[in-house]
Scaffold this motif. Structure first.
Motif, PDB file in Angstrom:
ATOM      1  N   PHE A 672      76.281  12.902  92.690  1.00  0.00           N
ATOM      2  CA  PHE A 672      77.287  13.953  92.772  1.00  0.00           C
ATOM      3  C   PHE A 672      76.607  15.265  93.143  1.00  0.00           C
ATOM      4  N   VAL A 673      77.254  16.047  94.012  1.00  0.00           N
ATOM      5  CA  VAL A 673      76.710  17.345  94.412  1.00  0.00           C
ATOM      6  C   VAL A 673      77.549  18.463  93.806  1.00  0.00           C
ATOM      7  N   ASP A 674      76.913  19.632  93.676  1.00  0.00           N
ATOM      8  CA  ASP A 674      77.602  20.800  93.111  1.00  0.00           C
ATOM      9  C   ASP A 674      78.559  21.432  94.098  1.00  0.00           C
ATOM     10  N   GLN A 722      88.192  20.279  97.952  1.00  0.00           N
ATOM     11  CA  GLN A 722      87.488  21.099  96.955  1.00  0.00           C
ATOM     12  C   GLN A 722      86.015  21.169  97.325  1.00  0.00           C
ATOM     13  N   PHE A 723      85.452  22.383  97.353  1.00  0.00           N
ATOM     14  CA  PHE A 723      84.091  22.570  97.844  1.00  0.00           C
ATOM     15  C   PHE A 723      83.077  22.865  96.734  1.00  0.00           C
ATOM     16  N   LEU A 750      83.325  13.100  84.135  1.00  0.00           N
ATOM     17  CA  LEU A 750      84.354  13.769  83.352  1.00  0.00           C
ATOM     18  C   LEU A 750      85.220  14.685  84.204  1.00  0.00           C
ATOM     19  N   ASN A 751      84.699  15.049  85.409  1.00  0.00           N
ATOM     20  CA  ASN A 751      85.408  15.979  86.283  1.00  0.00           C
ATOM     21  C   ASN A 751      85.624  15.360  87.658  1.00  0.00           C
ATOM     22  N   ASN A 752      86.551  15.947  88.393  1.00  0.00           N
ATOM     23  CA  ASN A 752      86.627  15.580  89.808  1.00  0.00           C
ATOM     24  C   ASN A 752      85.308  15.966  90.465  1.00  0.00           C
ATOM     25  N   GLY A 753      84.850  15.154  91.390  1.00  0.00           N
ATOM     26  CA  GLY A 753      83.554  15.428  92.005  1.00  0.00           C
ATOM     27  C   GLY A 753      83.498  14.998  93.456  1.00  0.00           C
ATOM     28  N   TYR A 754      82.363  15.291  94.026  1.00  0.00           N
ATOM     29  CA  TYR A 754      82.115  14.843  95.411  1.00  0.00           C
ATOM     30  C   TYR A 754      80.809  14.072  95.413  1.00  0.00           C
ATOM     31  N   MET A 787      82.267  11.355  99.775  1.00  0.00           N
ATOM     32  CA  MET A 787      83.629  11.003  99.364  1.00  0.00           C
ATOM     33  C   MET A 787      84.051  11.834  98.159  1.00  0.00           C
ATOM     34  N   GLU A 788      85.282  12.331  98.187  1.00  0.00           N
ATOM     35  CA  GLU A 788      85.859  12.986  97.016  1.00  0.00           C
ATOM     36  C   GLU A 788      86.205  11.931  95.968  1.00  0.00           C
TER      37      GLU A 788
END
Length: 836
Positions: A672-674, A722-723, A750-754, A787-788
């Motif tokens: 996952f990236v920030d 979302q970026f 725990l959160n939406n991520g990319y 991918m989101e």
């Protein structure tokens, strides 16, 4: 029945003779040995993963992860559904390789000459001239099998065209459809493209002839029939052609989106295909033209075996080198002094064949002569490449698809085909009663003067030093490494072999002219002349062929089928669990199971034999991978290795042994990236990678978001919503299953991520699924997948499901059924017509 058998028997005997000759030349195959071909060795390294997958599952993967970070296997020998024409091809190639290709050379050319109404004895003679042409044998020696395959079917395609224009419409259609289908099975589109150029030349000549004879309706009817046959042949190979066309748009053969070079300078030439420098890298020199007539006119190849009688051997002995070592060095003398980067051997057509070709120029008339001559001239001029820049530039800029192919010298295969055909027709005209003896003597006189005159002129130039200086572009480097005496020895050998081969050609020309003269003086019968020329052609061509491809090229079958063995570094890596990539910067030669294999092996091809790597060897890799590796050489930019999940780098330790160095910074299979950074062009996307922390940031080209190919027609291609993301320390993505065509992950966040995946982006087949629902994904970091991901625990799957294979297979099945019905209908029609 007896009459039919009498007609067929001579042809059966000729075919048996072709089988014997093919096996005799490659006699080690009778002992179970196989020819060791450098290109096939490299192919075996690249293709092992897909072969193992099919052996274990019975399925084609159509994707490999073993090279370049991943690529389709469309150009690595993938088999497609319903390609029944391939089964016919395999049936025709029943002899052990490479004798099977030599047999196809013979048979295809024999059929072409029969369709041109040549007597079977002369047709067999012509087949020897074509099949043993040096270039056609050399490509078998180095492993250009698909090229040889395509060349072998060229005469058969021309046979169907000839039959059609002879108003044998049904037979011509069937032969053309089947032959063109076989031509496309060979999967060497460059050779097929060159064949198309020759057919266009033939068509123009036939059109002019039809106009003069006022038979234009017949011409256009024939063209329509042939066009339909070609369309059907394309249908027989639809899956392969469609997959190749789709992949070509993403390969190094396609137009780049970059407008800058790795050094930051603007690109001068952004073409839709290969760069001009790549296309013309191998360009034939003007003087090299005479290699067609005198085998080592320009020194032969890069490593000639000159033996103990050479100046090279004497130089080594004068330096105190032991006799055995000096003799070994003399087996590979760099005598070639042309300007091409690498030349294995000269493209020698044959002194005897070229003499007959010149003889035919004065005796043969009509459209046959003109399309053969025009095709030969076109091929020769285009083979000059950058040495005839105006013509080459015209073809690159204005002739469709010409810029998709490299090595322009390859077009000389058309010379190898056209020259023997016209040469044989010289003998046809010699033996018939339509030509006056006066014309035959005149043709003999002029052809003898031209060919012997050339030989004498070259011998004169050799001793005067005019034009021929025998100095090569690499001589300066060799003089610095070995000293001027080293270069002087090479130059002396160049002069020596030039003289020997020129005298050899002169003798063969005189013997050929003598045979024709004896026939005209009624001292030799037609049959004896054919025997004489068969002996001369075999002596001439086989003698030169044996210099480059002989029994020494063969090894045990095990060395070819299993060329590599794991070294200590490989064994350590293979003992590791998990899925990751390897980058091999060692020589790779230590993996070879024999010295001969060792001489051909490289890390680029042996590493993919054992591991998933970013190494590889292929003429058409994915364009974006090639561009990335050019901008950021992996040895100097470790962040590129990290994002490809390269866990081990194989290099050499202090003892010069291969050692697997652990890369502790590898990003893993997915992460996952920030945040996601948007840029406006491919240039910006590439340059942004220079300082990118790939573990925390992904970069996306905004300009390409809307043009990404939709993963599925059912799901619209959405832009990133979302970026910036909060990446929890417990967030994870782990691999559950990893196959060439299928990867399964489990995501927990725990959160939406990319998420970024360390896999090559290739939308034309890779479908993404989250919890069994097809989902859109993006291209990030220039060539990876992103991918989101919704929060929570999810299953992610990537499946390689190329629609092009399914669609192409259906078209191939339909085309095969249609061809079968046409063949049966044609046979019924011919049977009915014969009975009537």
């Amino acid at each position: 029945m007896q009459l039919t058998l009498k007609k067929i028997l001579p042809h059966l005997l000729v075919f048996v003779g072709f089988v014997i000759l093919s096996l005799a030349y490659f006699s080690p195959v009778l002992q179970g040995k196989q020819i060791l071909q450098s290109d096939i060795l490299q192919y075996n390294g690249m293709a092992k993963q897909q072969r193992d997958f099919k052996a274990n599952t019975g399925e084609e993967a159509y994707w490999t992860n073993s090279a370049f970070g991943g690529m389709p296997t469309y150009q690595l020998g993938a088999r497609y559904p319903h390609t029944y024409i391939k089964n016919l091809d395999l049936g025709l190639r029943f002899l052990p390789r490479p004798a099977d290709y030599l047999f196809l050379y013979f048979v295809g050319f024999y059929i072409l000459l029969l369709c041109l109404k040549v007597d079977y004895k002369l047709a067999a003679l012509g087949s020897l001239a074509f099949g043993f042409s040096t270039y056609l044998i050399i490509i078998l020696g180095v492993g250009h099998n698909s090229k040889a395959h395509a060349i072998a079917y060229m005469p058969l395609v021309l046979s169907g065209i000839v039959l059609t224009f002879r108003k044998k419409y049904i037979l011509g259609f069937i032969v053309t459809a089947i032959a063109m289908g076989l031509e496309l099975v060979a999967n060497h589109f460059q050779m097929t493209y060159y064949l198309m150029l020759l057919v266009i030349v033939l068509g123009i000549v036939y059109l002019i002839d039809a106009y003069k004879k006022k038979v234009l309706p017949h011409f256009f009817k024939s063209v329509g029939i042939l066009f339909t046959a070609v369309i059907l042949a394309i249908g027989l190979n639809a899956a392969n052609i469609m997959a190749t066309q789709e992949y070509a748009k993403e390969s190094t053969r396609s137009k780049t989106e970059l407008t800058i070079n790795p050094d930051g300078s603007p690109k001068k030439d952004i073409s839709s295909g290969l760069a001009k420098e790549k296309i013309t890298e191998y360009s034939y020199g003007y003087l090299e033209t005479f290699n067609l007539f005198i085998p080592r006119f320009l020194g032969g190849g890069m490593g000639e075996d000159l033996g103990k009688e050479s100046a090279f051997y004497e130089f080594y002995r004068s330096q105190g080198v032991p006799p055995l070592d000096a003799a070994e060095a003399a087996k590979s003398v760099p005598t070639y002094w042309g300007n091409q980067p690498i030349v294995e051997a000269p493209a020698y057509v044959g002194a005897v064949v070229l003499f007959l070709f010149v003889f035919a120029l004065f005796l043969v008339k009509g459209r046959l002569k003109w399309w053969l001559v025009a095709g030969s001239i076109l091929a020769l001029l285009l083979s000059y490449g950058k040495n005839l820049g105006f013509l080459t530039d015209f073809f690159i800029n204005f002739v469709p698809l010409y810029d998709k192919f490299r090595a322009v010298t390859s077009i000389q295969v058309l010379l190898e085909l056209c020259i023997p055909v016209l040469a044989i027709f010289g003998l046809v005209r010699l033996f018939n009663d339509y030509e006056k003896d006066e014309d035959k003597f005149k043709a003999l006189k002029f052809s003898a003067i031209i060919t012997t005159g050339l030989c004498l002129l070259f011998l004169l130039l050799r001793y005067t030093g005019i034009v021929l200086d025998f100095e090569g572009i690499r001589d300066t480097g060799w003089s610095q490494g070995g000293g001027q005496p080293f270069v002087d020895a090479i130059v002396a050998d160049r002069k020596s072999i030039f003289t020997k081969d020129t005298l050899r050609t002169l003798l063969l020309v005189l013997l050929s002219a003598g045979a024709i003269y004896m026939f005209l003086k009624q001292k030799l019968s037609e049959g004896k002349v054919i025997i004489v020329f068969a002996a001369l052609i075999l002596f001439d061509l086989v003698g030169v062929d044996r210099r480059y491809v002989n029994t020494e090229n063969f090894v045990s079958s095990r060395e070819v089928q299993r060329p590599f063995q794991a070294n200590n570094a490989d064994k350590k890596i293979l003992s590791e669990s998990g899925h990751f990539r390897v980058y091999d910067v060692s020589s790779g030669t230590g993996r070879a199971i024999s010295q001969k294999v060792n001489a051909m092996a490289t890390g680029s091809t042996s590493a993919p034999y054992f591991h998933n790597t970013i190494n590889g060897y292929h003429a058409a890799k994915l364009k974006r991978f090639d561009e990335l590796s050019n901008f950021f050489p992996f040895t100097r930019h470790p962040e590129m290795l990290n994002m490809f999940n390269v866990k081990y780098i194989i290099s050499e330790d202090e003892n010069k042994q291969p050692y697997p160095f652990l890369n502790t910074d590898a990003n893993g299979n997915a992460w996952f990236v920030d945040n996601i950074t948007e840029v406006n062009s491919a240039d910006e996307e590439m340059l942004s990678l220079l300082d990118l922390n790939t573990k925390k940031t992904a970069v996306v080209d905004r300009s390409s978001i809307e043009t990404y190919e939709t993963v599925s027609q059912a799901v619209p291609n959405k832009a990133i919503t979302q970026f910036n993301h909060v990446v929890d320390s417990l967030a994870s993505i782990k691999v559950l299953e990893y196959q060439p065509n299928y990867i399964k992950y489990e995501s927990n966040n725990l959160n939406n991520g990319y998420a970024v995946f360390s896999e090559m982006y290739y939308a034309n087949g890779w479908n993404a699924y989250i919890d069994n629902e097809i989902t859109n994904y993006n291209r990030v970091n220039y060539l990876l997948r992103g991918m989101e991901m919704p929060k929570g625990k999810h299953t992610i799957e990537f499946k390689f499901e190329p629609q092009v294979v399914k669609t192409g297979g259906s078209i191939a099945l339909t085309s095969s059924i249609l061809l079968g019905l046409i063949v049966l209908g044609g046979l019924f029609f011919q049977f009915k017509k014969k009975n009537e």
